[in-house]
Each structure stands twice: as C-alpha cells, then as structure tokens.
Design a protein around this motif. Structure first.
Motif, PDB file in Angstrom:
ATOM      1  N   THR B 477      55.167 -21.410  21.036  1.00 53.99           N
ATOM      2  CA  THR B 477      55.143 -20.131  20.325  1.00 53.99           C
ATOM      3  C   THR B 477      56.109 -20.156  19.141  1.00 53.99           C
ATOM      4  N   ALA B 478      57.333 -20.654  19.409  1.00 50.67           N
ATOM      5  CA  ALA B 478      58.336 -20.721  18.346  1.00 50.67           C
ATOM      6  C   ALA B 478      57.848 -21.636  17.230  1.00 50.67           C
ATOM      7  N   GLY B 479      57.229 -22.758  17.637  1.00 51.04           N
ATOM      8  CA  GLY B 479      56.710 -23.700  16.651  1.00 51.04           C
ATOM      9  C   GLY B 479      55.671 -23.055  15.756  1.00 51.04           C
ATOM     10  N   MET B 480      54.774 -22.279  16.377  1.00 49.72           N
ATOM     11  CA  MET B 480      53.722 -21.620  15.595  1.00 49.72           C
ATOM     12  C   MET B 480      54.329 -20.631  14.604  1.00 49.72           C
ATOM     13  N   LEU B 481      55.347 -19.892  15.058  1.00 50.45           N
ATOM     14  CA  LEU B 481      55.966 -18.918  14.167  1.00 50.45           C
ATOM     15  C   LEU B 481      56.677 -19.624  13.014  1.00 50.45           C
ATOM     16  N   LEU B 482      57.295 -20.770  13.329  1.00 53.98           N
ATOM     17  CA  LEU B 482      58.002 -21.525  12.289  1.00 53.98           C
ATOM     18  C   LEU B 482      57.039 -22.031  11.221  1.00 53.98           C
ATOM     19  N   THR B 483      55.893 -22.555  11.678  1.00 53.47           N
ATOM     20  CA  THR B 483      54.943 -23.106  10.709  1.00 53.47           C
ATOM     21  C   THR B 483      54.470 -22.034   9.737  1.00 53.47           C
ATOM     22  N   LEU B 484      54.485 -20.777  10.187  1.00 49.16           N
ATOM     23  CA  LEU B 484      54.046 -19.702   9.304  1.00 49.16           C
ATOM     24  C   LEU B 484      54.997 -19.508   8.143  1.00 49.16           C
ATOM     25  N   ILE B 485      56.271 -19.863   8.395  1.00 51.00           N
ATOM     26  CA  ILE B 485      57.256 -19.677   7.336  1.00 51.00           C
ATOM     27  C   ILE B 485      57.107 -20.768   6.278  1.00 51.00           C
TER      28      ILE B 485
END
Lengths: 153, 502
Positions: B477-485
């Motif tokens: 989940t954290a990875g997915m949110l990071l990729t959005l940035i």
C-alpha cells in the motif's frame, strides 16, 4: 484560457469537493463532540469517528487550497430543476406511504416525478402512472408482501 | 476427486428449477439494463437489491450476479449498434464495434462479442473455482491485524486504480467510513453521529445510500439536459463471422481473457479497467494498428472478453477474503450481510453449497446470455427506441418501494433524498461515489478489527508491522502511494484514463 488574471486560476469542481469534505468533516466532529475518545488500547466510541473526520477535514482543506492555484475549470452546465422535482416527489412518497397507503403515495410519486422531464406529456403520464401503480401493487404488496397499506382506509 | 465432488454439489444447487429461474431472470434483467443507455449496472443492482431480500440467500446472489454480468453483455450491444455505451466498460467496444456496424458487419461484431464473452466468462469462472478454496484457506489464518491491513490495502488500492483524483477518492473513503459509524456503537452502547434521531440508532441502511447515490442522483443528472441519441444502425447483417474475422479475433479473445481475469481480482479493478487495458494491449500488439478505430475486429474481441472476465473474477476477493473490490461487489457484500452471510474465507468451508452454487450458476448464466443475446437481438434493438421519459418513473418507483420495504418505514425513503442530493453534488464536484460505498461497507469490519488488534497489543501500533502478512500488505500500500508521488507514473496513469474520458 490564456488570460492570466487570477479569476481564471480556479478549479471549481475541486473547490466544491474540498468545501464539501471540510464541511461534512466539521459536522461530524460537532455531532461526535460528546463521545469518549479513549486510548488506542481502549478505544472510546469517538476514537475512529473523530480521527476520520479530522482526516476528512485535512483532505478537504488540501483539495480546496490546491484548487485555488490550479488552472481554470468550470463546474459545467447545471440544471437543478429535475433534482428539485424528484426531491418533492420522493418526499411526498416518504410522507404519504405509511398513513395513506400505496396507491396515494405512488400516484403522487409518479405524477410529480414525471414532470422532471421537460418532454413529459400528460397523456403519457396518466397511462404510465395507471399501469405502474397497478403493476407495483400486484408485485410488491400482494406478490412480495411489502408491509404497506394499499388504500388510505 | 474432491474438486469434482464440489463441482457436482454446485451444479446440483444451480440446476434446481427455482435457481435456474433466478439465474435467467437476473441475466435477462441485466441484459435489459445493459442495453438501455442511461442506467448502469451499479444503479440497477442498487435498485433491485431490496427485491432480492425476499428470495432465499443463494437465489438472491445468483440473481444479482446475473444482473451484473448480463449488463456487461447488454452494454456492448448498445455500444456496437448505436455508439452509445450502455455502461462504462463498453466504452471501448463502441470505438471499433460501431465502425464495424457502419460497414454492415454489426452481426459479426455482436457474435464475436458474445462468443468472446462466453469463453472469457468460462475461463474466469474456472479461475474462481480454483483460486477460491486456495485463497480462503490461506485467509483463515488471518487475525485482526491482518484484516486491518487488508482493509486499508483494499480501500487505498481501489482509490488508486479508480478514475480521477486519488486524494479526493481517499476523502470519499473517509466519508464512507464515517457514515458506516452512524448508530449505536456495539462496544460501548453510545449513540454516535445520530443527531438525536432514534431512527438512526441502527445505523444508515446500506440500501438507502446505494439507491440515493447511484439511483436518484443518476436520474437527476440524466434529466438535466435533453436526451442524446445515437444513430441506430438498423442493418445487423449476417451474424456468423467470416473465417477471416475468426482468424483475426481468437488470439485477441485469449489475451483479453487473461488481462481481464488478472485485473478483475485487483481492488478497484473489474470490468471497466480490464476493457481499457485489453484495448491498449491489442492496439500495441497488432501488426496493423492503423486499423484500430476503423472497425478492427480485434478491438471488439479483446475488450469484450476482458470486461466479462474482469466482471467474473472480481468475485474472487469478495468470496474468499470478504473484501469487495468495486462498488458492485460492495453491493453484493451488502446483499450477503442482509441474508445473514458474512462474506469471507469461512463461506467456502461452512456453506459450500452457497459458494459452489454461485460459481456453477455463473457459468450457466453465461451460457444463457449467449441465447438471450444472439437469437433475440432483434428485440433488444427495438428496446433501444424506448425514450427515457417513460423509463425513469418506473426506476423511481422501484427505488422508493425497495427502500421502504427494508424496514417498512417512510423515514428511510426521506433519507434517500439526502443521499440523492449528496450524489448529485459529488458528480458536480467530480468525486466518485464508489470509494464512499466501499468505505461504508468496510467501516464496521475495519473498526472491529482495529480495536481488537490494538487491544491485544495493548495499544502498540507496531503489531501491524510485526505480523508478516500485514506488514507485506501495508508495504505494498505504501509503495503504491509513493509511486503516485513520482511524476513519471502519475503521467502514465493520467494518460491511461484520459482515453476513457472521451
């Protein structure tokens, strides 16, 4: 929009979204102001609602402020008349159903509701109301056994 | 072999006359709704949800599932014939399907769409039958911490894969979670967020929110302006595709099935995402990409197979983990809860007849859809001419009676007005209502497990990182949110969805 005036710098759908989220979050905080917060190990009833409303307000403010700097975007053409007519139709149904029964409430719902379309015609409304009321009474009240009186008396 | 035994059990459940009837009614209603532009599958399932409360649990689920995949078939018919997609997942079908119809090959496009969908549905149903027991036995070892992580993963992944702004979607999830907390708190007995109304002590009913957000709001925005009508291609032409057309489409069907089956499982995935991805895969792989947009049959076959496969495989996370991946699955969860079934890993163990009956009926329903769609195509074409002003009063009546029948009170119908207004404003604000519904249905599960997990760990939040499964889920989940940035990926996502806006 090439003119760089400050007027053309707002994303109105986002302003609306941000305002809505902030408002609803604040409403939630106010409604839950008396709930016990507790500690993480022993959460009170207000723990999650308050935390979530806080997050909602934060997101709302973020969206709102960011929308101030985004390029211009209008909300788009709106016509709220159909919505208002639908509300009147549904409110009447909600109010009439329990005391005045299926036929009265359904006729109100269908006749008023049909007016929401600009192209509605009285003849069509009469026929469809008649058919749908009969169909609804047969299927829902007699067939499926929905607990609603059919007639007011 | 045990697999054959359970499959036999499933078919014996699905083949009872009443369940066959529910399956047929569902598939028929779904096709009807899919064909008619202006009312989507989400709204239909919301409106018909209360009707299914009167049915036995398995019958209700079979019918709702039938409505869902029937709408996938029906939507493509409208897309091909009138260039007006009946629902979102058929948008790409309209691109090449309508061009084929203009060349007099509507029949072939319809046949390939139906046959491709049937094949994809069969494969995805087998996928569900194979993956179901495996995943659910894995999920049986989940404790409260894992469930919290799973909920957070499901909710956030759904916002990332869905259309539009992720931040706004996360806001919608929060709003849904808060709405799910209205009523008496089961732990302390305190009344929460009821504004002093005794009618709200039991919480807001799921049907009220679904009908308000998806039913009433949809009617209100459809009526805003005069109906847009496409031009009906009246000649359907020969139904059976030519040898050349078969040759050009079979591989596309296979690829579409694979894409759809995989993407359907992801949170936020399902039919629409699958169809769009399959179209871009076909266009990229094709030796003649210039044909796309001018009636390439692979551009119909791939997305059609993918949207049906995605529709079927989106049942996998719901039936095995109890986590719905999109708003239609959230409604299926609502329907199961109302029938006293807690969706999750225990369903396959404790109520095998329910799981296998549903799986078997999905395959039967897909077979029925072939019959409903191909020989009867003439009837559906005629239905396309019914104006919306005659349809929506009936929809309105179904909405109101359905909501009334849940608790037999007018209060719920009045509450629908509030959610209708909310749904309308959300449309104007370009916010998706789907994440709100997901938050609403997952709210109680999330809160119960969060309380339990933190009670057991005495308030130590590290419990979510110490347990491996929950740590992995949170890491993803954290990875997915990071990729959005990261700007590059953000741009790619924007491009992927811009195609869908047109």
């Amino acid at each position: 929009m090439m003119t760089g005036s400050s007027k053309n710098h707002r994303d109105y759908p986002d302003l609306l979204a941000g305002g809505l989220m902030t408002g609803l979050g604040a409403l939630g905080l106010w409604a839950g102001r008396d709930l016990a917060f507790g500690t993480p190990a022993m959460m009170g009833s207000g723990f999650l609602p308050n935390v979530l409303c806080g997050v909602l307000i934060a997101i709302g403010l973020f969206v709102f402020l960011k929308a101030m700097t985004k390029s211009y975007e209008p909300i788009g053409d709106s016509n709220i008349k159909p919505l208002l007519i639908l509300i009147a139709a549904i409110a009447g149904f909600a109010f009439l159903a329990e005391s005045f029964g299926f036929v009265v409430s359904t006729v109100w719902l269908l006749v008023i509701g049909s007016l929401a379309d600009q192209e509605s015609r009285w003849k069509e409304i009469a026929v469809s109301t008649l058919l749908l009321t009969a169909f609804g009474a047969l299927v829902f009240i007699y067939g499926l056994g929905v607990q609603m009186p059919v007639l007011p008396f | 072999m045990a697999f054959l035994d359970v499959l036999m059990l499933g078919f014996s459940e699905a083949f009872t006359p009443t369940n066959l009837l529910f399956c047929f009614i569902g598939a028929l209603l779904g096709t009807l709704i899919g064909v008619l532009p202006g009312i989507g599958p989400t709204a239909t399932v919301a409106i018909l949800l209360p009707v299914t409360f009167f049915l036995p649990p398995l019958g209700a689920l079979i019918m709702l599932a039938g409505i869902f995949y029937g709408a996938q078939y029906g939507g493509s018919t409208t897309a091909i014939l009138v260039n007006l997609p009946g629902e979102a997942s058929a948008v790409v079908t309209a691109i090449d399907g309508y061009q084929m119809a203009r060349k007099g090959r509507a029949g072939a496009a319809l046949a390939i769409a139906a046959l491709g969908s049937f094949f994809a549905g069969t494969v995805a149903t087998i996928g569900l039958a194979v993956a179901g027991p495996t995943l659910s036995s894995f999920a049986l070892s989940f404790g409260p911490a894992e469930y919290v992580a799973l909920c957070i993963f499901g909710l956030l992944a759904a916002t990332i894969l869905a259309h539009g702004s992720v931040v706004k979607a996360i806001g919608m999830v929060c709003l849904g979670l808060v709405l799910g907390m209205v009523g008496i708190d089961v732990n302390s007995g305190a009344t929460r967020l009821t504004f002093g109304s005794t009618e709200l002590y039991d919480g807001i009913d799921f049907v009220v929110i679904a009908v308000g957000l998806f039913g009433v709001a949809e009617i209100a925005s459809n009526l805003e302006f005069k109906e847009a009508r496409g031009v009906l291609q009246s000649t359907i032409g020969r139904l059976w595709p030519t040898r050349q057309e078969f040759k050009e489409s079979w591989a596309a069907v296979l690829r579409g099935t694979a894409v759809g089956t995989i993407l359907g499982v992801l949170p936020g995935g399902g039919a629409t995402l699958s169809a769009f991805s399959a179209y871009s895969v076909e266009k990229k792989i094709s030796k003649t990409p210039e044909k796309f947009g001018h009636g390439a049959i692979a551009g119909v076959a791939g997305p059609e197979a993918a949207n049906n496969a995605g529709a079927q495989s989106s049942f996998i996370p719901l039936l095995t983990l109890g986590i719905p991946s999109n708003s239609i699955m959230a409604m299926m969860l609502g329907a199961m809860t109302i029938h006293g079934i807690t969706p999750g890993p225990s369903v396959i163990q404790n109520q095998p007849e329910l799981f296998w009956g549903l799986v078997a009926s999905m395959w039967l329903g897909n077979a029925m859809l072939l019959v409903i769609n191909l020989p009867l195509i003439g009837i559906w074409v005629r239905l396309l001419k019914v104006p919306y002003r005659l349809l929506y009063p009936a929809i309105l009546l179904f909405c109101c009676i359905g909501v009334y029948s849940v608790n037999n009170r007018g209060f719920d119908v009045a509450l629908v007005i509030l959610f209708g207004i909310l749904g309308y404003v959300l449309r104007k604000a370009k916010c998706e209502a789907g994440p709100l519904l997901l938050g609403f249905v997952l709210g109680p599960l999330l809160e119960t497990n969060l309380r339990r997990a933190l009670l057991l760990s005495q308030g130590d939040p590290l419990v979510f990182v110490e347990r491996p499964i929950s740590a992995v889920l949170l890491l993803i989940t954290a990875g997915m949110l990071l990729t959005l940035i990261l700007p590059a990926i953000r741009k790619g996502r924007k491009e992927a969805f811009e195609a869908s806006e047109d």
